[in-house]
Design a protein around this motif. Structure first.
Motif, PDB file in Angstrom:
ATOM      1  N   HIS A 101       0.841  -1.198   0.000  1.00  0.00           N
ATOM      2  CA  HIS A 101       0.000   0.000   0.000  1.00  0.00           C
ATOM      3  C   HIS A 101       0.881   1.255   0.000  1.00  0.00           C
ATOM      4  O   HIS A 101       0.692   2.162  -0.814  1.00  0.00           O
ATOM      5  CB  HIS A 101      -0.941   0.006   1.201  1.00  0.00           C
ATOM      6  N   GLU A 102       1.840   1.287   0.904  1.00  0.00           N
ATOM      7  CA  GLU A 102       2.706   2.464   1.004  1.00  0.00           C
ATOM      8  C   GLU A 102       3.428   2.710  -0.318  1.00  0.00           C
ATOM      9  O   GLU A 102       3.521   3.844  -0.789  1.00  0.00           O
ATOM     10  CB  GLU A 102       3.713   2.274   2.148  1.00  0.00           C
ATOM     11  N   LYS A 103       3.910   1.640  -0.926  1.00  0.00           N
ATOM     12  CA  LYS A 103       4.645   1.787  -2.181  1.00  0.00           C
ATOM     13  C   LYS A 103       3.743   2.369  -3.275  1.00  0.00           C
ATOM     14  O   LYS A 103       4.130   3.265  -4.010  1.00  0.00           O
ATOM     15  CB  LYS A 103       5.198   0.415  -2.603  1.00  0.00           C
ATOM     16  N   GLN A 104       2.508   1.863  -3.350  1.00  0.00           N
ATOM     17  CA  GLN A 104       1.597   2.357  -4.385  1.00  0.00           C
ATOM     18  C   GLN A 104       1.193   3.809  -4.138  1.00  0.00           C
ATOM     19  O   GLN A 104       1.051   4.580  -5.083  1.00  0.00           O
ATOM     20  CB  GLN A 104       0.353   1.469  -4.484  1.00  0.00           C
ATOM     21  N   ILE A 214       3.126   8.376   5.026  1.00  0.00           N
ATOM     22  CA  ILE A 214       3.927   7.818   3.936  1.00  0.00           C
ATOM     23  C   ILE A 214       4.759   8.947   3.338  1.00  0.00           C
ATOM     24  O   ILE A 214       4.203   9.944   2.879  1.00  0.00           O
ATOM     25  CB  ILE A 214       3.006   7.195   2.864  1.00  0.00           C
ATOM     26  N   PRO A 215       6.094   8.827   3.343  1.00  0.00           N
ATOM     27  CA  PRO A 215       6.910   9.923   2.829  1.00  0.00           C
ATOM     28  C   PRO A 215       6.688  10.132   1.328  1.00  0.00           C
ATOM     29  O   PRO A 215       6.478   9.167   0.593  1.00  0.00           O
ATOM     30  CB  PRO A 215       8.349   9.446   3.079  1.00  0.00           C
ATOM     31  N   VAL A 216       6.700  11.402   0.916  1.00  0.00           N
ATOM     32  CA  VAL A 216       6.725  11.700  -0.516  1.00  0.00           C
ATOM     33  C   VAL A 216       8.132  11.330  -0.964  1.00  0.00           C
ATOM     34  O   VAL A 216       9.109  11.905  -0.466  1.00  0.00           O
ATOM     35  CB  VAL A 216       6.443  13.197  -0.750  1.00  0.00           C
ATOM     36  N   VAL A 223       5.056  14.247   4.147  1.00  0.00           N
ATOM     37  CA  VAL A 223       4.338  12.971   4.124  1.00  0.00           C
ATOM     38  C   VAL A 223       3.008  13.189   3.407  1.00  0.00           C
ATOM     39  O   VAL A 223       2.478  14.298   3.363  1.00  0.00           O
ATOM     40  CB  VAL A 223       4.086  12.394   5.535  1.00  0.00           C
ATOM     41  N   VAL A 224       2.489  12.109   2.829  1.00  0.00           N
ATOM     42  CA  VAL A 224       1.255  12.190   2.049  1.00  0.00           C
ATOM     43  C   VAL A 224       0.080  12.441   2.992  1.00  0.00           C
ATOM     44  O   VAL A 224      -0.060  11.778   4.019  1.00  0.00           O
ATOM     45  CB  VAL A 224       1.042  10.888   1.253  1.00  0.00           C
ATOM     46  N   TYR A 225      -0.710  13.397   2.644  1.00  0.00           N
ATOM     47  CA  TYR A 225      -1.906  13.741   3.408  1.00  0.00           C
ATOM     48  C   TYR A 225      -2.796  12.518   3.567  1.00  0.00           C
ATOM     49  O   TYR A 225      -2.966  11.724   2.652  1.00  0.00           O
ATOM     50  CB  TYR A 225      -2.638  14.862   2.680  1.00  0.00           C
ATOM     51  N   VAL A 226      -3.365  12.392   4.740  1.00  0.00           N
ATOM     52  CA  VAL A 226      -4.064  11.183   5.144  1.00  0.00           C
ATOM     53  C   VAL A 226      -5.156  10.719   4.163  1.00  0.00           C
ATOM     54  O   VAL A 226      -5.337   9.534   3.939  1.00  0.00           O
ATOM     55  CB  VAL A 226      -4.614  11.342   6.585  1.00  0.00           C
TER      56      VAL A 226
END
Ligand SMILES: [Zn+2]
Length: 656
Positions: A101-104, A214-216, A223-226
């Motif tokens: 999930h994080e990778k995608q 999740i880091p950009v 980090v990516v907005y929730v």
């Protein structure tokens, strides 16, 4: 012919703490729909899971003194256990901390950035920490966060933005040409009038103010907005790949047939999510259903209000199917439902014990008493009036399936259950109409008696088969007692499939025991006392204390009093009196030792909002550091009671 796919999702649960029944209600609803669709012959994929990133979780973990990952592992485990306890038949439990999930999500973010939908800018606005959302002045409600009602504060940060407005017209067009997309329809109007038609603002899709996200990957300050993270679970969970390498499973199940969500997050699912999908060039989900809330005593459940009920407590007391039945049956389509132990008990007694349990029990008992448990249909000539009763019974039972399917097609789950229970009510009425105990006294009526009992057993079997998606356990127990199998939906319009001469059990068990309302009230009190405030003393008898010397306002104002919330508490070893509490005051946590062990257990302290003298010089009590004082009232016998805010107040609020 291969089965038609059906993909259903719930919102993923936020792992900030253990969810209450008002949260769990949604997975039960989704489960009933998923099980029903499976019985209807669909190839169902049912996904639920947990949303595990964000500042709130970072803070909670900090308070608990553990890493965010350890914190969410714990809560996600609890949530999964509750799902299993409620017999949720999910096919996939996704966690937003799962690697794939994080990778995608990183890939999705990069792709949207590369194609120009995401750009870098700066955000200035009013920020709500609780919701992790920026607001404009005009969006505030009475100067507070429009979502949670808490205070907002001015904040500025460098951030990435998504060009929402670019897709707004396409989304409006889609909503207008797909009336089924947002349900119930009242929610559609709300989205159009309040958000889409006034014009969409670009959405901030990254944060720099916290790390737990999740880091950009090309700019790791962010980090990516929730929401971009959480919403993507619906596609990453079934194998979406942003580089065009999506799995066969993805092609089979996407677009989802149904996103089932609470009405409070409908905006994210019917505006942001479809726009993200448009940007990714993926089809939109077929339907988003925003269900109403389950209220406790007509009030929104919340831990801070102390009015929460947990599913495990309910299942423990009522059994899983009574709880499933209650939440599915009491939740109207559009209006909020209400839950209390008393209401569940009343419902259980009337519908489950009286209507269903009695029917099954009487039928089995009579079969045993009159025919040694053998069930056999024997044709006999009937008076026209009696023949009409038999016809009416068969008609009611065999027409139920189509009625229930129609209800479920429009997600009228409560109505579907009502239709199924109409079958059981009709069967009970049939016992009154045919009076088996009268037939039993007449030797010439034995064949008729046998037919009556056959009709009852057959009717119950069909009713139980319809009930299976809603109350799988009960349906199975009924079938077992009738010594038969639950049937497939396709044969439920046929009457007379129960095997001739088959025997029902000779040891019927009670499906639902009648609940004693006094016991229920006791239990309700017990559960409430765990979370709620203690009731006021009944009789006021004033006491006097010696007067102290007058002070100036300056003396008073030197003392800093604030509202604190106790987030952890333990007994001080080897001390009879002392409890050591971790008290959250604003965003700070202090350790405070208090001599109140005789009056409060460490367990009941947790969650309380209390009055704290914050700037008292730290001291060591029984070898433990204490950095403040919890204020108590003391009566003339030396009994203590904590001072608590009379109305809900945020931790950190100044007492002045
Ligand atoms: Zn808020």
């Amino acid at each position: 012919m291969s089965k038609k796919p059906y993909y259903i999702t719930t919102a993923i649960a936020y792992t900030s703490g253990k969810p209450h029944i008002g949260n769990n209600y949604e997975v039960v609803l989704a489960d009933a729909i998923a099980r029903f669709k499976r019985k209807e012959g669909y190839d169902v994929f049912f996904q639920t899971g947990t949303d595990e990133h964000g500042q709130k979780i970072e803070l909670k973990a900090q308070e608990a003194g553990v890493t965010p990952k350890a914190y969410v592992d714990g809560v996600a485990g609890q949530i999964r256990e509750l799902c299993d306890l409620l017999q949720i038949s999910y096919d996939k439990f996704i966690r937003t901390t799962d690697d794939y999930h994080e990778k995608q999500v990183q890939k999705i973010f990069k792709r949207l950035y590369d194609q120009g939908d995401i750009y870098k800018g700066a955000y200035e606005g009013l920020y709500c920490t609780e919701c992790e959302a920026f607001w404009t002045e005009s969006q505030l409600k009475d100067g507070k966060c429009p979502d949670c009602g808490r205070d907002v504060h001015p904040a500025k940060e460098e951030a990435y933005f998504f060009k929402m407005s670019k897709y707004a017209d396409r989304l409006i067009e889609h909503i207008n040409t797909h009336p089924e997309f947002i349900q119930p329809v009242s929610r559609k109007n709300e989205m159009m009038n309040n958000f889409l038609l006034p014009g969409l603002q670009d959405l901030c899709v990254s944060r720099t103010s916290f790390k737990w996200g999740i880091p950009v990957d090309f700019d790791d300050k962010h980090v990516v907005y929730v929401w971009l993270d959480a919403l993507s679970n619906y596609i990453t969970g079934i194998g979406y790949d942003a580089d065009g390498e999506s799995t066969d499973q993805y092609s089979k199940y996407w677009p989802a047939d149904l996103h089932l969500i609470g009405k409070d997050i409908i905006r994210f699912h019917t505006i942001y999510w479809p726009i993200f999908l448009m940007a990714l060039n993926e089809p939109l989900p077929k339907q988003v259903f925003g269900h109403p809330w389950l209220l406790m005593n007509n009030d929104k459940m919340s831990k801070s209000r102390g009015n929460v009920i947990y599913a495990d407590d309910l299942v423990d007391f009522f059994g899983v199917d009574a709880v499933r039945y209650y939440v599915l049956h009491e939740m109207p389509y559009e209006n909020d439902g209400n839950i209390t132990l008393e209401l569940i008990a009343e419902r259980t007694n009337s519908d489950l014990a009286n209507t269903l349990g009695n029917l099954v029990n009487r039928t089995i008992s009579m079969s045993n008493k009159y025919f040694g448990g053998a069930v056999k249909y024997v044709e006999t000539p009937l008076e026209p009036q009696m023949a009409a009763i038999d016809d009416d019974l068969k008609d009611c039972v065999t027409s139920a399936r189509d009625k229930v399917i129609t209800r479920m097609d429009t997600l009228r789950v409560a109505d579907a259950l009502t239709d199924i229970f109409a079958v059981f009510k009709r069967l009970n009425k049939y016992i009154d109409e045919t009076e088996p105990w009268v037939l039993a006294k007449d030797e010439n009526k034995q064949d008729r008696l046998s037919a009556v009992l056959y009709n009852l057993v057959e009717g119950i079997t069909i009713g139980a088969s319809l009930l299976e998606p809603f109350m799988p356990d009960t349906a199975g127990r009924i079938a077992k007692q009738l010594n038969t199998n639950l049937r497939e939906f396709e044969v439920l319009d046929q009457f007379g499939l129960y095997e001739q001469g088959n025997h029902v059990t000779d040891q019927p068990e009670i499906l639902f025991a009648r609940l004693d309302m006094e016991e229920v009230a006791k239990k309700e009190e017990e559960l409430a006392s765990r979370t709620a405030k203690k009731a006021a003393p009944e009789e006021e008898e004033g006491i006097s204390i010696p007067a102290k010397e007058e002070i100036a306002y300056d003396d008073f104002s030197k003392m800093q009093f604030q509202v604190g919330q106790i987030i952890a508490c333990e007994e001080v070893p080897k001390s009879k009196k002392l409890l050591c509490s971790k008290v959250k005051i604003g965003n700070e946590v202090k350790q405070i030792v208090s001599g109140i062990k005789q009056y409060y257990s460490a367990e009941e302290m947790v969650g309380k909002k209390v009055m704290v003298l914050v700037n008292l010089k730290p001291a060591t009590l029984a070898g433990v550091l204490s950095e403040g004082m919890l204020l108590c009232a003391e009566d003339d016998k030396g009994n203590l009671a904590l001072m608590v805010p009379e109305k809900e107040m945020p931790s950190g609020a100044e007492i002045c």
